[in-house]
Design an enzyme around this catalytic site. Structure first.
Site, short mmCIF file in Angstrom:
data_model
loop_
_atom_site.label_atom_id
_atom_site.label_comp_id
_atom_site.label_asym_id
_atom_site.label_seq_id
_atom_site.Cartn_x
_atom_site.Cartn_y
_atom_site.Cartn_z
N HIS A 1 -61.79 23.12 -4.42
CA HIS A 1 -63.19 22.79 -4.69
C HIS A 1 -64.09 22.99 -3.47
CE1 HIS A 1 -66.20 21.18 -7.35
NE2 HIS A 1 -66.56 20.28 -6.46
N ASP B 1 -59.10 25.48 -7.82
CA ASP B 1 -59.91 24.27 -7.96
C ASP B 1 -59.30 23.38 -9.04
OD1 ASP B 1 -61.90 22.34 -8.44
OD2 ASP B 1 -63.51 23.75 -7.96
N SER C 1 -71.37 22.38 -5.94
CA SER C 1 -70.94 21.36 -6.89
C SER C 1 -72.14 20.82 -7.67
CB SER C 1 -70.18 20.26 -6.14
OG SER C 1 -69.43 19.47 -7.04
#
Length: 235
Positions: A208, A178, A79
Site C-alpha cells: 500500500h 497491496d 490512498s
C-alpha cells in the site's frame, strides 16, 4: 510558466507518506509544491469528532491558492487523498491527476496498520521500520477512533461517484501486493474516469505505501515521465 503541485496524504497519515515523491519534484523543478496536513492529522491532534468535509475543505483551500498563483496545477493523491484529489479535479481546472494506492472502496484502518507493520517485518521497507514517524503511524492507525473511521467510510462512499466525472489526464499506480486494495480497485478507477489520456500501472512487488516500497525508483520515474519532469536536472 508557473506550475503548482498539490499533494494530499491519506487517512490517519501525514505528508511523509508522499515524502520521496515530494523531494524528487523539489530537487528536479522550481514548481510551487504544497503538502497540507489534513485536520486532525497533525502531531498531537486527534481525529475525534472530525468530519470528512474538513479534510476535503482543507485540500480545496490549498488547491484554490495554487490555482490563483499558477498557470498549471497538478494534483497527487495517496490512498484517501486520491479520492479527494479525483473529486477536486472535477470541480476545478487542473492539468494532470496522479492517484496512488487510491481507495475506491473503504479501507479498515486497523487492517491498514497490520498490513503496513507486516510489510516492515518482511524487510520490504528497510530501515523505515525503525523510523519514529513510521512507528507513530502504526500506533495512530491502530487507534483511530470509530467516529473518524466512519467519516472515512462516508467520504469514500460519497465521493466515489465522482471518478466517473474525471476528465483530466490521469496516472493511476497501485502495488500489486497491496493487501488492502485488490487489483479491481485500481481497475475500477481506470474504467470509471473519462479521461482520454489515462494510464494504469501496477508495481509488482509493492504494497500500500508505494512511495516507500521496493519499487520507489520506478514510481518516481513513472510520475516524472507523466509530469514531463526533466530528470537529468536532479542530483
Amino acid at each position: 510558466m508557473t506550475i503548482g503541485c498539490l499533494f494530499i496524504h491519506g487517512f490517519g497519515g501525514a505528508p511523509y507518506e508522499l515524502e520521496p515523491l515530494y523531494h524528487k519534484l523539489k530537487e528536479s523543478t522550481e514548481w510551487k509544491l504544497k503538502v497540507p496536513i489534513l485536520p486532525g492529522h497533525d502531531e498531537g491532534e486527534s481525529l475525534e469528532e472530525k468530519e470528512y468535509r474538513e479534510w476535503v475543505d482543507k485540500a480545496e483551500d490549498d488547491l484554490k491558492g495554487l490555482i490563483s498563483e499558477c498557470d498549471k496545477v497538478y494534483l497527487i493523491g495517496y490512498s484517501m487523498g486520491g479520492v479527494i484529489a479525483a473529486y477536486l479535479s472535477t470541480k476545478y481546472t487542473v492539468d494532470k491527476l496522479i492517484l496512488l494506492s487510491t481507495s475506491a472502496h473503504y479501507l479498515d484502518p486497523a487492517q491498514l496498520a497490520k498490513d503496513i507493520l507486516k510489510m516492515a517485518k518482511e524487510g520490504l521497507q528497510g530501515d523505515l521500520k525503525e523510523n519514529d514517524l513510521f512507528q507513530r503511524y502504526i500506533r495512530r492507525m491502530g487507534a483511530a477512533p470509530m467516529s473518524a473511521s466512519l467519516e472515512f467510510q462516508k467520504l469514500v462512499n460519497d465521493l466515489r461517484p465522482f471518478f466517473h466525472q474525471v476528465k483530466v489526464p490521469a496516472l493511476i499506480i497501485q502495488g500489486a501486493e497491496d493487501g488492502l486494495l485488490p487489483p479491481k480497485s485500481a481497475q475500477f478507477i481506470y474504467d470509471s474516469i473519462q479521461s482520454t489520456e489515462k494510464t494504469l500501472h501496477f508495481l509488482p512487488q509493492s504494497k500500500h505505501m508505494v512511495c516507500h516500497g521496493p519499487e520507489q525508483s520506478d514510481l518516481l520515474h513513472l510520475v516524472c515521465e507523466f509530469l514531463e519532469v526533466d530528470q537529468t536536472l536532479s542530483s
